[in-house]
Design a protein around this motif. Structure first.
Motif: not given
Length: 274
Positions: A93, A153-154, A122, A91, A160-161, A164, A150, A120
């Motif tokens: 970020f 959106d975490v 973002k 993951l 949402s984590l 993912a 991708s 992520d």
């Protein structure tokens, strides 16, 4: 009971005066809160889908060793060490940690493994593009066995984590039938042992899954619901000392870092995605 029967209406009235202005967000918080209230006021014992050996659970060593199913040694599939194909989800970020992600992949890389780097959204499309370009330069056309996605959106500490992780698991199952263990890592992880140690460990514990958790003695004081760009916490009236847990379940805090044996991972994906 009276409050339970009109929970949605009561919550809607209360949320109108809250900081939540988005109608969809208020509806999401209401759904999560009322579902939890239903579980608290009308608890249903949790039914295990994997029955435990009563004798093993009573063993003094159970708390340390966990449940060890009885297995006929003649049926054991002996494997040479360092031959455990992995499905690795990382993951990602932060742009500033891209170098660590590349180092982690190179340290773990083996032609028998399959990697998915979930970036992520973002972080921006530039990070995903950088990792794809790097994978192609390092491992060949299309990135070889290193794939960049991708999708989710975490929000940290939000549902949402988990979403993912499940999306990454589904993708790894789709990409390869060869891997035997599903690993979840993050962009800040690095190896503290050699890949050979990991291979030996999984070989010696073949068939077992590992999830690191810390059992909590207290009770949660709020219900968390994720919507839009944040995770919202709502206190439950009448339970100021903490929200009761579901019978048959133990509250625990666990990291998302785990190692799941493929049949277990497949069962989890099947339960979610069908």
């Amino acid at each position: 009971e009276a409050y339970l029967s009109d929970c949605r209406e009561a919550m809607a009235r209360q949320l109108e005066a809250s900081h939540l202005k988005d109608a969809d967000c208020r509806q999401r918080v209401t759904q999560v809160y009322c579902a939890k209230l239903q579980d608290v006021e009308r608890p249903r014992p949790f039914a295990r889908g994997c029955p435990l050996d009563a004798g093993a659970v009573k063993s003094p060593a159970h708390a340390v060793e966990g449940h060890l199913p009885t297995r006929d040694a003649r049926a054991t599939a002996y494997r040479e060490a360092r031959h455990v194909p992995l499905g690795v989800l990382i993951l990602v970020f932060y742009q500033r940690l891209a170098g660590l992600v590349k180092r982690l992949v190179k340290d773990l890389w083996d032609a028998r493994h399959t990697f998915v780097l979930h970036v992520d959204p973002k972080a921006g499309p530039e990070l995903a593009a950088e990792l794809r370009s790097w994978a192609e330069s390092e491992f060949g056309a299309g990135g070889g066995n290193v794939h960049v996605r991708s999708e989710v959106d975490v929000k940290r500490s939000g549902a949402s984590l988990l979403a993912a992780e499940l999306v990454g698991l589904r993708e790894l199952l789709r990409l390869s039938e060869a891997w035997s263990y599903f690993l979840v890592l993050s962009d800040s992880d690095q190896l503290v042992r050699t890949p050979a140690f990991l291979q030996h460990f999984l070989t010696l514990h073949w068939g077992r899954s590992f999830v690191n958790t810390e059992v909590l003695s207290g009770r949660s004081r709020s219900v968390a619901a994720e919507c839009k760009d944040r995770v919202n916490a709502v206190r439950m009236g009448g339970h100021e000392d903490g929200i009761p847990t579901t019978p048959g379940l133990t509250m625990a805090s666990g990291s998302q870092f785990l190692a799941l044996f493929r049949p277990f991972a497949q069962a989890a994906a099947q339960a979610v995605f069908g």
